[in-house]
Scaffold this motif. Structure first.
Motif, short mmCIF file in Angstrom:
data_model
loop_
_atom_site.label_atom_id
_atom_site.label_comp_id
_atom_site.label_asym_id
_atom_site.label_seq_id
_atom_site.Cartn_x
_atom_site.Cartn_y
_atom_site.Cartn_z
N MET A 1 0.32 4.16 23.07
CA MET A 1 -0.37 3.32 24.03
C MET A 1 -0.08 1.84 23.76
SD MET A 1 -1.78 5.45 25.96
CE MET A 1 -2.71 4.30 26.95
N LYS A 2 0.08 1.50 22.46
CA LYS A 2 0.35 0.11 22.12
C LYS A 2 1.66 -0.34 22.73
CE LYS A 2 0.75 -3.01 18.18
NZ LYS A 2 0.78 -3.13 16.73
N LYS A 3 2.68 0.53 22.66
CA LYS A 3 3.98 0.17 23.23
C LYS A 3 3.87 -0.01 24.74
CE LYS A 3 6.95 2.31 19.77
NZ LYS A 3 8.00 3.30 19.52
N ILE A 4 3.09 0.87 25.37
CA ILE A 4 2.92 0.78 26.82
C ILE A 4 2.23 -0.53 27.19
CG2 ILE A 4 1.77 1.83 28.81
CD1 ILE A 4 2.14 4.53 27.40
N GLU A 91 -5.50 5.43 18.56
CA GLU A 91 -5.06 5.51 17.17
C GLU A 91 -4.49 6.90 16.86
OE1 GLU A 91 -4.07 4.17 13.50
OE2 GLU A 91 -4.82 3.00 15.22
N ALA A 92 -5.16 7.92 17.40
CA ALA A 92 -4.70 9.30 17.19
C ALA A 92 -3.33 9.51 17.84
CB ALA A 92 -5.71 10.29 17.75
N PHE A 93 -3.16 8.94 19.03
CA PHE A 93 -1.89 9.06 19.74
C PHE A 93 -0.78 8.35 18.97
CE2 PHE A 93 1.10 7.22 22.86
CZ PHE A 93 1.64 8.40 23.34
N LYS A 94 -1.11 7.19 18.42
CA LYS A 94 -0.14 6.43 17.63
C LYS A 94 0.32 7.23 16.40
CE LYS A 94 0.35 1.96 15.30
NZ LYS A 94 -0.36 0.69 14.93
N LYS A 95 -0.64 7.88 15.74
CA LYS A 95 -0.32 8.70 14.57
C LYS A 95 0.53 9.91 14.96
CE LYS A 95 -4.33 7.48 11.74
NZ LYS A 95 -5.57 7.98 11.07
N GLN A 96 0.20 10.50 16.13
CA GLN A 96 0.96 11.66 16.59
C GLN A 96 2.40 11.28 16.91
OE1 GLN A 96 -0.13 14.94 16.75
NE2 GLN A 96 2.06 15.26 17.05
N MET A 97 2.57 10.11 17.54
CA MET A 97 3.92 9.64 17.85
C MET A 97 4.74 9.44 16.57
SD MET A 97 3.63 6.90 20.98
CE MET A 97 5.38 6.55 20.82
N LYS A 98 4.10 8.87 15.57
CA LYS A 98 4.78 8.64 14.30
C LYS A 98 5.17 9.96 13.64
CE LYS A 98 4.28 6.28 9.86
NZ LYS A 98 3.39 5.47 8.98
N ALA A 99 4.24 10.93 13.69
CA ALA A 99 4.51 12.25 13.09
C ALA A 99 5.65 12.95 13.83
CB ALA A 99 3.25 13.10 13.13
#
Length: 241
Positions: A1-4, A91-99
């Motif tokens: 979401m941060k990138k978006i 935050e959860a989405f960010k962690k999932q993207m990283k994983a």
């Protein structure tokens, strides 16, 4: 979401297509390819760049298909969800993207040999740098390249070039001030809404100024170019999910 959000914040990116010139991915995107066709083109490029053998090609093809399926599933889920994500969900989405990124990297490392993996990592870094900064280091260089592209595409005369050069400079200054004022802090929902509203107003003002500078045929062509670039950016974001 941060990138978006960052992509939305920099409204200049909606119409500044100069830094995408001569990059092969954008030429592919404007063909309006299906996910399968994009994957095939990606595979062909990796095969050429990394000299993949038949077995590696099959493995990479399967990996690309899995990634596309996951991206499509995410898009469908996001389409159905009408509410804005909470801070915890972001935050959860960010962690999932990283994983997911780390998992994809590990799978590629298992498929490629040491030399291929080193080259693949370098290609990723190079592409990431171009995507963020284009081929130009300063706002002035980007504006000059943009002006040159517009001059060619729209057949601008000397007076139009001068006016658009000033318009691009004003826009770059405004963008720099916006980035500086924002800093590294995470904006609140109210701040996001205010910025979105301001971006919309700035975009309309920019459009009106361009319309006053260009003749009818030039403005029509410029509008078509903007739309094409916007569509390409959407496709590019889909490929990156």
């Amino acid at each position: 979401m941060k990138k978006i959000f960052i992509a939305a914040l920099l409204f200049v990116g909606m119409i500044s297509f100069a830094q995408d010139v001569n990059q092969k991915p954008t030429r592919d995107q404007k063909e309006n390819l299906t996910p399968e066709q994009r994957n095939e083109k990606h595979l062909q490029k990796l095969t050429s760049d990394l000299n993949l053998d038949k077995k590696q090609q099959e493995q990479v093809k399967q990996l690309l298909a899995e990634r596309s399926a996951k991206a499509e599933k995410f898009r469908e889920a996001r389409k159905d969800n009408k509410t804005k994500p909470t801070a915890e969900e972001r935050e959860a989405f960010k962690k999932q993207m990283k994983a997911d990124k780390e998992a994809n990297d590990a799978k590629m490392k298992a498929i490629l040999n040491a030399d291929q993996y080193t080259k693949w990592t370098a290609l990723k870094k190079e592409h990431k740098g171009h995507h963020r900064k284009g081929d130009f280091k300063t706002p002035q260089e980007r504006d000059q390249a943009h002006l040159q592209k517009l001059t060619t595409d729209l057949n601008l005369n000397a007076d139009q070039q001068k006016q658009i050069s000033e318009l691009l400079s004003d826009r770059s200054t405004k963008m720099a001030m916006l980035k500086k004022s924002r800093g590294d802090k995470q904006p609140t929902d109210a701040e996001k809404a205010a910025m979105k509203k301001q971006m919309k107003e700035d975009f309309k003002a920019y459009d009106a100024k361009m319309k006053s500078i260009l003749n009818a045929d030039q403005y029509k062509k410029w509008t078509a170019i903007k739309k094409e670039h916007k569509d390409k950016m959407k496709d590019h974001r889909k490929d990156k999910m």
